[in-house]
Design a protein around this motif. Structure first.
Motif, mmCIF file in Angstrom:
data_model
loop_
_atom_site.group_PDB
_atom_site.id
_atom_site.type_symbol
_atom_site.label_atom_id
_atom_site.label_comp_id
_atom_site.label_asym_id
_atom_site.label_seq_id
_atom_site.Cartn_x
_atom_site.Cartn_y
_atom_site.Cartn_z
ATOM 1 N N LYS A 26 0.837 -1.350 -0.195
ATOM 2 C CA LYS A 26 0.130 -0.007 -0.007
ATOM 3 C C LYS A 26 0.849 1.290 0.166
ATOM 4 N N ARG A 31 -4.315 6.007 -2.622
ATOM 5 C CA ARG A 31 -5.634 5.466 -2.494
ATOM 6 C C ARG A 31 -6.537 6.413 -3.081
ATOM 7 N N CYS A 33 -10.857 7.540 -3.428
ATOM 8 C CA CYS A 33 -12.095 7.330 -2.685
ATOM 9 C C CYS A 33 -13.253 8.204 -3.559
ATOM 10 N N ASP A 43 -6.759 10.295 -1.393
ATOM 11 C CA ASP A 43 -6.625 9.781 0.062
ATOM 12 C C ASP A 43 -5.561 9.643 0.294
ATOM 13 N N LEU A 45 -3.383 10.033 3.071
ATOM 14 C CA LEU A 45 -3.205 9.616 4.375
ATOM 15 C C LEU A 45 -3.984 8.097 4.637
ATOM 16 N N GLY A 46 -4.777 8.024 3.620
ATOM 17 C CA GLY A 46 -5.411 6.516 3.441
ATOM 18 C C GLY A 46 -6.556 6.431 4.615
ATOM 19 N N ARG A 47 -7.172 7.554 5.142
ATOM 20 C CA ARG A 47 -8.053 7.686 6.301
ATOM 21 C C ARG A 47 -9.573 8.262 5.915
ATOM 22 N N LEU A 48 -9.692 8.318 4.604
ATOM 23 C CA LEU A 48 -10.965 8.834 4.416
ATOM 24 C C LEU A 48 -11.968 7.639 4.372
ATOM 25 N N PRO A 49 -13.143 7.832 4.751
ATOM 26 C CA PRO A 49 -14.236 6.806 4.820
ATOM 27 C C PRO A 49 -14.429 6.176 3.620
ATOM 28 N N ARG A 96 2.748 16.984 2.259
ATOM 29 C CA ARG A 96 2.798 15.901 2.874
ATOM 30 C C ARG A 96 4.381 15.714 3.248
ATOM 31 N N ARG A 183 8.939 7.846 7.669
ATOM 32 C CA ARG A 183 7.673 8.397 6.773
ATOM 33 C C ARG A 183 8.166 9.382 5.810
#
Length: 211
Positions: A26, A31, A33, A43, A45-49, A96, A183
């Motif tokens: 990943k 990502r 969405c 996305d 940060l890979g945190r969105l629903p 980022r 990171r």
């Protein structure tokens, strides 16, 4: 190695790129969405629903997904794709990386400026050397990256690297070992897949100094 320039990690969860059909960690993917209006949204940060779909951290792959309707196919519904999606992803990744370097600086895990960086390199404290992509090649070759994996990052411009240190520009910087450094390396690898080879440019004599 992933298309985004990151080494594969066997412990990193894998996802399939909707463009290439290849599965990879990943961390080497972007990502996406859908927002409530059906707009494709990066996305970072890979945190969105919501259900996500992944594209390799590669400019050509993202542009192909946008042009060939692959986002709609992955979402299984009509979607709206913003113009310049690859540029949008690049801008988000720049922000980022800059934010992470700034966090490392505040935690005493990063320094800028030729003399400070040189001192960290000599003392073995620096594990990653950062140099501006538009800096003078003649000036940058005076410092040598640490040996080992991910010892060099050169995807940020002098202005972008300077932002991380609250300066107008920065040509030389260094990171100490630690979680923030890891990171930074991962996000810089993704950014490298979105960027042209600006690191090959020579910024000239004026780009040699940190200001």
């Amino acid at each position: 190695m992933t298309r985004g320039g990151r080494e594969k990690d066997q412990d990193d969860p894998e996802r399939k790129c909707i463009v290439t059909g290849e599965s990879q960690p990943k961390a080497g993917l972007i990502r996406f969405c859908l927002d409530p209006e059906g707009v494709v949204t990066p996305d970072i940060l890979g945190r969105l629903p919501g259900r996500g779909f992944y594209v390799s951290a590669d400019r050509a792959a993202i542009e192909k997904a946008a042009k060939k309707g692959l986002f709609a196919r992955a979402a299984r519904q009509p979607v709206k794709v913003p113009e310049g999606m690859a540029d949008l992803v690049e801008d988000l990744l720049v922000r980022r990386v800059v934010d992470l370097i700034s966090m490392a600086r505040k935690a005493s895990g990063a320094v800028m400026g030729y003399e400070k960086v040189k001192d960290w390199l000599v003392k073995g404290r620096a594990v990653t050397l950062l140099q501006a992509s538009d800096g003078s090649e003649r000036g940058k070759t005076k410092l040598h990256p640490p040996e080992g994996k991910s010892g060099f990052i050169g995807v940020l411009t002098a202005g972008e690297l300077g932002l991380a240190f609250g300066r107008e520009r920065a040509i030389h910087a260094a990171l100490a070992a630690g979680g923030l450094r890891t990171r930074v390396v991962e996000e810089a690898a993704r950014l490298a897949g979105l960027r042209e080879q600006i690191g090959e440019q020579d910024g000239g004599e004026t780009a040699m100094k940190d200001t």
